[in-house]
Design an enzyme around this catalytic site. Sequence first.
Site, mmCIF file in Angstrom:
data_model
loop_
_atom_site.group_PDB
_atom_site.id
_atom_site.type_symbol
_atom_site.label_atom_id
_atom_site.label_comp_id
_atom_site.label_asym_id
_atom_site.label_seq_id
_atom_site.Cartn_x
_atom_site.Cartn_y
_atom_site.Cartn_z
ATOM 1 N N ASP A 178 0.855 -1.186 0.000
ATOM 2 C CA ASP A 178 0.000 0.000 0.000
ATOM 3 C C ASP A 178 0.888 1.233 0.000
ATOM 4 O O ASP A 178 1.948 1.253 0.627
ATOM 5 C CB ASP A 178 -0.901 0.003 1.245
ATOM 6 C CG ASP A 178 -1.916 1.140 1.202
ATOM 7 O OD1 ASP A 178 -2.396 1.455 0.096
ATOM 8 O OD2 ASP A 178 -2.218 1.700 2.261
ATOM 9 N N GLU A 272 -1.940 -1.495 -5.503
ATOM 10 C CA GLU A 272 -3.130 -0.777 -5.906
ATOM 11 C C GLU A 272 -2.827 -0.040 -7.206
ATOM 12 O O GLU A 272 -1.766 0.558 -7.340
ATOM 13 C CB GLU A 272 -3.500 0.226 -4.817
ATOM 14 C CG GLU A 272 -4.963 0.339 -4.587
ATOM 15 C CD GLU A 272 -5.250 1.187 -3.354
ATOM 16 O OE1 GLU A 272 -6.400 1.593 -3.198
ATOM 17 O OE2 GLU A 272 -4.329 1.441 -2.576
ATOM 18 N N CYS A 325 -12.292 -4.305 6.883
ATOM 19 C CA CYS A 325 -11.556 -5.022 7.934
ATOM 20 C C CYS A 325 -10.957 -6.286 7.316
ATOM 21 O O CYS A 325 -11.681 -7.104 6.755
ATOM 22 C CB CYS A 325 -12.487 -5.401 9.091
ATOM 23 S SG CYS A 325 -11.730 -6.550 10.266
ATOM 24 N N ASP A 356 -2.738 1.551 7.331
ATOM 25 C CA ASP A 356 -2.025 1.198 6.104
ATOM 26 C C ASP A 356 -1.702 -0.296 5.998
ATOM 27 O O ASP A 356 -1.771 -0.884 4.926
ATOM 28 C CB ASP A 356 -0.734 2.023 5.980
ATOM 29 C CG ASP A 356 -1.029 3.509 5.805
ATOM 30 O OD1 ASP A 356 -2.137 3.827 5.329
ATOM 31 O OD2 ASP A 356 -0.167 4.344 6.153
HETATM 32 ZN ZN LIG Z 1 -13.497 -7.029 11.601
#
Ligand SMILES: [Zn+2]
Length: 382
Positions: A178, A272, A325, A356
């Site tokens: 990232d 990304e 998450c 991050d």
């Molecule tokens: Zn979670």
Amino acid sequence: MPKQILKAHKVRLYPNEGQQIFFAKSFGCTRFIWNKMLNDKIEHYKKTKTELKNTPAHYKKEFEWLKEVDSLALANVQQNLRAAYNKFFKGSGFPRFKKKGHRDSYTTNNQKGTVAVTNNTVKLPKIGHIKAKFPAKINGLIKSATVSKDPTGKYFVSLLVETIVEPLLKTHLRIGIDLGLTDFIVLSDGSKVANPTFLSKLQNKLTREQKILTKRREVAKADQRKLSDSRNYQKQKLKVAKVYEKITNIRKDFLHKLSFTLIKNHDVIAIEDLNVKGMVKNRKLSKAISDSSWSTFTTMLNYKAEWYGKALIKVDRWYPSSKTCSGCGHLLTKAELPLQVRSWNCPSCQQKHDRDINASINILNEGLRLVTLKTVGTTGLA
Ligand SMILES: [Zn+2]
């Protein structure tokens, strides 16, 4: 399987006075022919609405001095202009006129040994051997050579060489990357790589020197002197160019080493696919993005992965890597995760996340999911 690639080697040249004159002429002629051909194309189009198919040969009668330089250098101008037009037809900007002293360069090709190297020289068509300093040994067939002079007055030749690269050993490791805001990158294994600290010091220096340059420009203007006649301005301009060059070199070196280490240590790398152009418009992020040279870095990862038999996967930039998450997949809203929040607790599974690192884990998982989809898609139906 070993791969044949084209690798560019940048070599410092130390031309004598006569050779410097030849280079100056070559830069001048290639710039002239570019501007002339471009101008004639534009004028022709205005009158006829068709494209003028002009070549450097058309101009050699009228401008005899064009014969003094390497004819391949002129032929390459035609090719580059062609390429610039093709890019324009695909939506890029219109080809621009070239200014003197701005990226002075010319390119020639190797025709059965017309471009060659010895221990301490580079041989070029029409001019012969020029003293040179090689950063590494050059093996393989030289395809082309681009001679350039930088703003600090140094000469270089970039040799494009056919090189065989061996794939790197498989490590069976994968990593997600990232783009960090304070760090340069953050990895899914929990590690962070900072920007080199001396780079920010040099950047501060550059800002200071540029301010002085602006002042000197104003002083010259107030005195009604040309900038070319103002010694103080010219001296400062050189100083700025030198700091800038140092920054560029340090950054490139940093990015080369980092990209190589990542490729060497992992078989699959997920990143990304950021739209840097769009992000630079966002003021908060602009400094971080441009400073960290994300697009240069991804370009390096891309070609090195190909060279060394590793896989680079680009994850769609709309994938919510920060807001998801990585433990349970719970998705936060934009309001729940503003930019300044660096760590958070998942309201669903209570896991604590570094913003991050969590994002880089998601990038890796999404990357692996995409690879699986692709494999199933191509082999599953057969
Ligand atoms: Zn979670």
